[in-house]
Scaffold this motif. Structure first.
Motif, PDB file in Angstrom:
ATOM      1  N   PHE A  18       0.848  -1.188   0.000  1.00 23.02           N
ATOM      2  CA  PHE A  18       0.000   0.000   0.000  1.00 23.02           C
ATOM      3  C   PHE A  18       0.887   1.242   0.000  1.00 23.02           C
ATOM      4  O   PHE A  18       1.799   1.366   0.829  1.00 23.02           O
ATOM      5  CB  PHE A  18      -0.909   0.020   1.239  1.00 23.02           C
ATOM      6  N   ILE A  19       0.610   2.141  -0.934  1.00 24.54           N
ATOM      7  CA  ILE A  19       1.361   3.399  -1.015  1.00 24.54           C
ATOM      8  C   ILE A  19       0.374   4.550  -0.855  1.00 24.54           C
ATOM      9  O   ILE A  19      -0.598   4.661  -1.606  1.00 24.54           O
ATOM     10  CB  ILE A  19       2.110   3.527  -2.352  1.00 24.54           C
ATOM     11  N   VAL A  20       0.607   5.375   0.125  1.00 24.34           N
ATOM     12  CA  VAL A  20      -0.259   6.518   0.407  1.00 24.34           C
ATOM     13  C   VAL A  20       0.584   7.782   0.272  1.00 24.34           C
ATOM     14  O   VAL A  20       1.690   7.856   0.814  1.00 24.34           O
ATOM     15  CB  VAL A  20      -0.859   6.425   1.827  1.00 24.34           C
ATOM     16  N   PHE A  70      -5.120  11.526  11.492  1.00 25.12           N
ATOM     17  CA  PHE A  70      -5.231  10.122  11.112  1.00 25.12           C
ATOM     18  C   PHE A  70      -5.527   9.252  12.337  1.00 25.12           C
ATOM     19  O   PHE A  70      -5.080   9.548  13.453  1.00 25.12           O
ATOM     20  CB  PHE A  70      -3.941   9.634  10.451  1.00 25.12           C
ATOM     21  N   GLU A  71      -6.250   8.166  12.100  1.00 25.07           N
ATOM     22  CA  GLU A  71      -6.501   7.198  13.160  1.00 25.07           C
ATOM     23  C   GLU A  71      -5.206   6.446  13.477  1.00 25.07           C
ATOM     24  O   GLU A  71      -4.451   6.095  12.568  1.00 25.07           O
ATOM     25  CB  GLU A  71      -7.578   6.200  12.735  1.00 25.07           C
ATOM     26  N   PRO A  72      -4.941   6.187  14.750  1.00 24.54           N
ATOM     27  CA  PRO A  72      -3.714   5.455  15.119  1.00 24.54           C
ATOM     28  C   PRO A  72      -3.607   4.103  14.426  1.00 24.54           C
ATOM     29  O   PRO A  72      -2.516   3.687  14.020  1.00 24.54           O
ATOM     30  CB  PRO A  72      -3.838   5.300  16.637  1.00 24.54           C
ATOM     31  N   GLU A  73      -4.755   3.397  14.260  1.00 24.27           N
ATOM     32  CA  GLU A  73      -4.723   2.082  13.624  1.00 24.27           C
ATOM     33  C   GLU A  73      -4.281   2.189  12.161  1.00 24.27           C
ATOM     34  O   GLU A  73      -3.608   1.296  11.640  1.00 24.27           O
ATOM     35  CB  GLU A  73      -6.107   1.425  13.692  1.00 24.27           C
ATOM     36  N   PHE A  74      -4.670   3.285  11.515  1.00 26.80           N
ATOM     37  CA  PHE A  74      -4.298   3.476  10.107  1.00 26.80           C
ATOM     38  C   PHE A  74      -2.812   3.803   9.987  1.00 26.80           C
ATOM     39  O   PHE A  74      -2.097   3.238   9.157  1.00 26.80           O
ATOM     40  CB  PHE A  74      -5.149   4.595   9.507  1.00 26.80           C
ATOM     41  N   LEU A  78       1.305   1.872   8.233  1.00 33.01           N
ATOM     42  CA  LEU A  78       2.203   2.526   7.268  1.00 33.01           C
ATOM     43  C   LEU A  78       3.545   2.762   7.957  1.00 33.01           C
ATOM     44  O   LEU A  78       3.884   3.893   8.338  1.00 33.01           O
ATOM     45  CB  LEU A  78       1.598   3.850   6.786  1.00 33.01           C
ATOM     46  N   PRO A  79       4.332   1.721   8.113  1.00 32.52           N
ATOM     47  CA  PRO A  79       5.560   1.833   8.910  1.00 32.52           C
ATOM     48  C   PRO A  79       6.687   2.601   8.221  1.00 32.52           C
ATOM     49  O   PRO A  79       7.555   3.161   8.892  1.00 32.52           O
ATOM     50  CB  PRO A  79       5.963   0.375   9.136  1.00 32.52           C
TER      51      PRO A  79
END
Length: 293
Positions: A18-20, A70-74, A78-79
């Motif tokens: 996943f690339i954001v 942003f939500e912490p879970e999200f 994205l490390p």
């Protein structure tokens, strides 16, 4: 979906990358506030330059993204995070000249479609890049600047006969004045184009009606003048003039067996009056026609 109930599936994301990406406006302010949390003084309130903003983004932490919204879970999914440096004016110039999808190359192709060779000097490219850089929108700024420069050229040049457009620093600085100068310097080409347009219309008129029409030099000039005054194409002016004239000319041709007519500027000024006079004259027999003095 069965019975109106949505069925859910499970996707294994183990091998999905996943690339954001995003601009994350104001994120630098959050980072700066965190770093300067306990600082008091002038430095803690100074505006960030582009270079400083870039270095601040390099130090972004998870808490900064959470404070951003942003939500912490999200964020936890994205490390790996990479901050891109802002594009410089030199980068933008390089994009224009070397990238495969360069918008400048697209403009080259657009003008080629009109038979116009576009030539942009290195100095002009650097000036365009400098202006695009001031937009602060990355490579998108190139399109903004180029469209401002070329918009009127794309509209005006295709119908002029001009076959080369050289873009200099002056063109970038004042495109309107450069366009006016280019048009003035090539008026002779425009006259040739107008003449060709008129002749093409008369050829089309001949093919449609069997009537051969010519204009003397004064008539040609009058049509071009009407075109300039009305902001219509030469062909549009001709179509307007001969929309009703064809019927009158057909009557004259039938009465006199004449298939070739030479018209003057009088016809351009008063087409109905000229054609009406020709029709009346065509009904006169040699005995009733007025003698030539």
């Amino acid at each position: 979906m069965m019975g109106g109930t949505k069925s859910r599936g499970v996707i294994n994301t183990r091998h999905i990358l996943f690339i954001v990406s995003g601009a994350f406006d104001k994120l630098t302010d959050i980072i700066k506030n965190r770093l300067n949390h306990q600082k008091i003084g002038f430095d803690s309130r100074a505006e960030s330059s582009d270079d400083e903003s870039g270095s601040l983004l390099q130090g972004a932490e998870t808490r900064d993204f959470i404070d951003f919204g942003f939500e912490p879970e999200f964020v936890g999914r994205l490390p790996v995070r990479v901050a891109c440096e802002p594009l410089s004016a030199a980068d933008l110039a390089l994009i224009m000249t070397t990238s495969e999808g360069s918008i400048l190359k697209q403009y080259h192709r657009d003008f080629e479609g009109f038979g116009i060779d576009l030539e942009v000097s290195p100095e002009a490219i650097r000036k365009i890049a400098a202006r695009a850089y001031l937009q602060k929108t990355g490579a998108r700024g190139i399109l903004t600047v180029l469209e401002r420069i070329f918009r009127d050229f794309k509209f005006e040049l295709p119908s002029t006969g001009i076959r080369k457009l050289s873009v200099s620093e002056d063109t970038v600085e004042n495109p309107g004045a450069c366009l006016d100068k280019l048009l003035r310097e090539n008026l002779h080409l425009m006259e040739d184009v107008h003449r060709e347009d008129i002749e093409r219309f008369f050829q089309h008129f001949l093919n449609e009606t069997g009537i051969h029409v010519e204009m003397d030099s004064d008539g040609m000039e009058a049509i071009v003048a009407r075109s300039n005054e009305s902001n219509l194409s030469v062909r549009s002016v001709c179509e307007s003039l001969f929309k009703d004239a064809r019927h009158g000319l057909a009557i004259v041709m039938r009465n006199t067996d004449t298939t070739r007519f030479t018209l003057s500027s009088d016809f351009v000024k008063q087409p109905d009056a000229v054609i009406s006079r020709m029709v009346v004259e065509s009904f006169k027999t040699p005995e009733t026609a007025e003698p030539n003095e």
